[in-house]
Write an enzyme that holds these catalytic residues in place. Sequence first.
Site, short mmCIF file in Angstrom:
data_model
loop_
_atom_site.label_atom_id
_atom_site.label_comp_id
_atom_site.label_asym_id
_atom_site.label_seq_id
_atom_site.Cartn_x
_atom_site.Cartn_y
_atom_site.Cartn_z
N SER A 288 -2.85 6.10 5.65
CA SER A 288 -2.97 5.57 4.29
C SER A 288 -3.46 6.70 3.40
O SER A 288 -4.48 7.34 3.69
CB SER A 288 -3.98 4.42 4.26
OG SER A 288 -4.45 4.26 2.94
N HIS B 235 1.53 5.02 4.61
CA HIS B 235 1.10 3.69 4.16
C HIS B 235 0.58 3.82 2.73
O HIS B 235 -0.33 4.60 2.45
CB HIS B 235 0.02 3.17 5.11
CG HIS B 235 -0.46 1.80 4.79
ND1 HIS B 235 0.21 0.66 5.22
CD2 HIS B 235 -1.54 1.36 4.10
CE1 HIS B 235 -0.45 -0.41 4.81
NE2 HIS B 235 -1.52 -0.01 4.12
N ASP C 290 -1.04 2.02 -0.51
CA ASP C 290 -1.83 0.86 -0.93
C ASP C 290 -1.80 0.69 -2.45
O ASP C 290 -2.42 1.46 -3.18
CB ASP C 290 -3.29 1.05 -0.48
CG ASP C 290 -3.42 0.95 1.03
OD1 ASP C 290 -3.05 -0.10 1.58
OD2 ASP C 290 -3.89 1.92 1.66
N MET D 170 -2.83 -1.48 -5.62
CA MET D 170 -3.86 -2.47 -5.99
C MET D 170 -3.86 -2.67 -7.50
O MET D 170 -3.76 -1.71 -8.26
CB MET D 170 -5.24 -1.98 -5.57
CG MET D 170 -5.33 -1.64 -4.10
SD MET D 170 -6.99 -1.09 -3.72
CE MET D 170 -6.79 -0.67 -1.98
N HIS E 30 2.11 -1.36 0.79
CA HIS E 30 1.24 -2.53 0.99
C HIS E 30 0.77 -3.01 -0.38
O HIS E 30 -0.10 -2.40 -0.99
CB HIS E 30 0.06 -2.08 1.88
CG HIS E 30 -1.00 -3.12 2.07
ND1 HIS E 30 -2.24 -2.82 2.62
CD2 HIS E 30 -1.04 -4.45 1.81
CE1 HIS E 30 -2.98 -3.91 2.68
NE2 HIS E 30 -2.28 -4.91 2.18
N MET F 287 -1.19 -5.08 -2.83
CA MET F 287 -2.38 -5.93 -3.00
C MET F 287 -2.43 -6.31 -4.46
O MET F 287 -3.28 -5.86 -5.23
CB MET F 287 -3.63 -5.17 -2.54
CG MET F 287 -3.72 -5.07 -1.03
SD MET F 287 -4.88 -3.82 -0.47
CE MET F 287 -3.81 -2.40 -0.46
N MET G 68 -4.92 -7.63 8.33
CA MET G 68 -6.01 -6.85 7.72
C MET G 68 -7.26 -6.97 8.58
O MET G 68 -7.71 -8.07 8.90
CB MET G 68 -6.32 -7.35 6.31
CG MET G 68 -5.28 -7.05 5.27
SD MET G 68 -4.88 -5.30 5.09
CE MET G 68 -6.46 -4.61 4.59
N ASP H 250 -4.63 -2.84 9.78
CA ASP H 250 -5.05 -1.98 8.67
C ASP H 250 -6.51 -2.23 8.33
O ASP H 250 -6.90 -3.34 7.97
CB ASP H 250 -4.15 -2.32 7.46
CG ASP H 250 -4.46 -1.52 6.21
OD1 ASP H 250 -5.27 -0.58 6.29
OD2 ASP H 250 -3.86 -1.83 5.17
C1 DX5 Z 1 -7.61 -1.30 2.29
C2 DX5 Z 1 -6.29 -0.63 2.53
C3 DX5 Z 1 -6.25 0.28 3.68
C4 DX5 Z 1 -7.21 1.42 3.63
C5 DX5 Z 1 -7.56 1.77 5.04
O1 DX5 Z 1 -7.43 -2.33 1.37
O2 DX5 Z 1 -5.28 -1.60 2.74
O3 DX5 Z 1 -4.93 0.74 3.94
O4 DX5 Z 1 -6.73 2.57 2.99
O5 DX5 Z 1 -8.58 2.70 5.02
P1 DX5 Z 1 -9.55 2.90 6.25
O6 DX5 Z 1 -8.71 3.35 7.41
O7 DX5 Z 1 -10.51 3.92 5.75
O8 DX5 Z 1 -10.21 1.55 6.52
ZN ZN Z 2 -3.26 -0.96 3.39
#
Ligand code: DX5
Ligand code: ZN
Length: 213
Positions: A6, A31, A33, A35, A64, A66, A134, A172
Amino acid sequence: MLIAPSILTADMLELKDAVDNLKAAGADMLHLDVMDGNFVPNISFGFPVIESLRKHTDMVLDTHLMIDKPHRYIEKFAKISDYVGFHYEAGSPVKETLLKIKECGAKSCLTIKPATAPQEIFEFLPLCDMVLVMSVEPGFGGQSFMENSLDKLKVLKSEIKRRDLSVLLEIDGGINDKTAPLAAKAGADILVVGSYLFNAKDLKATLLDLKKL
Ligand code: DX5
Ligand code: ZN
């Protein structure tokens, strides 16, 4: 084991180098993310960053989402990603959104938060190329792994096997050298790894160890 770093904790100004290094070190996919500050209490990046990544790399892009009501943005994300994942809890019609992702030519991924029981998504499994469990509350990197995600992986894995479906299982949040073997044993096919990789002294060796699981 497949590893999906990620880039959430990467320095965005150094993203090109980070991606090239991850590829050279053997990462299987990226990956991404996304948001929106509504579905989760954080804002990350969106279309411009993923478009630039798409132009720069042939790596598999695993987006991903969110964000609230993700069905509004599927076409655009599907055009620039290989996998488009959205949250079961995000207020979109689940079946229609999964179908839309596939129609747009991407692979579909349904994601569940730590409080959602895996049985709730059983009916959608035939429409999923991947399910993302998650193991932290979505929103931030660097949180601690929640052990209840292991049971969810086991339950999903056995349901996928029982119905002879081909659905990848991704996990994740909070993955490191201690939690990765547990996730592997519970049935994960893909590990999303954020802060553990970005803080690693030797990226290649750390990635290789994870891939061996
Ligand atoms: C959190 C994200 C993850 C995050 C994981 O909402 O979906 O992908 O980047 O980071 P680590 O591996 O540090 O938990
Ligand atoms: Zn993620």
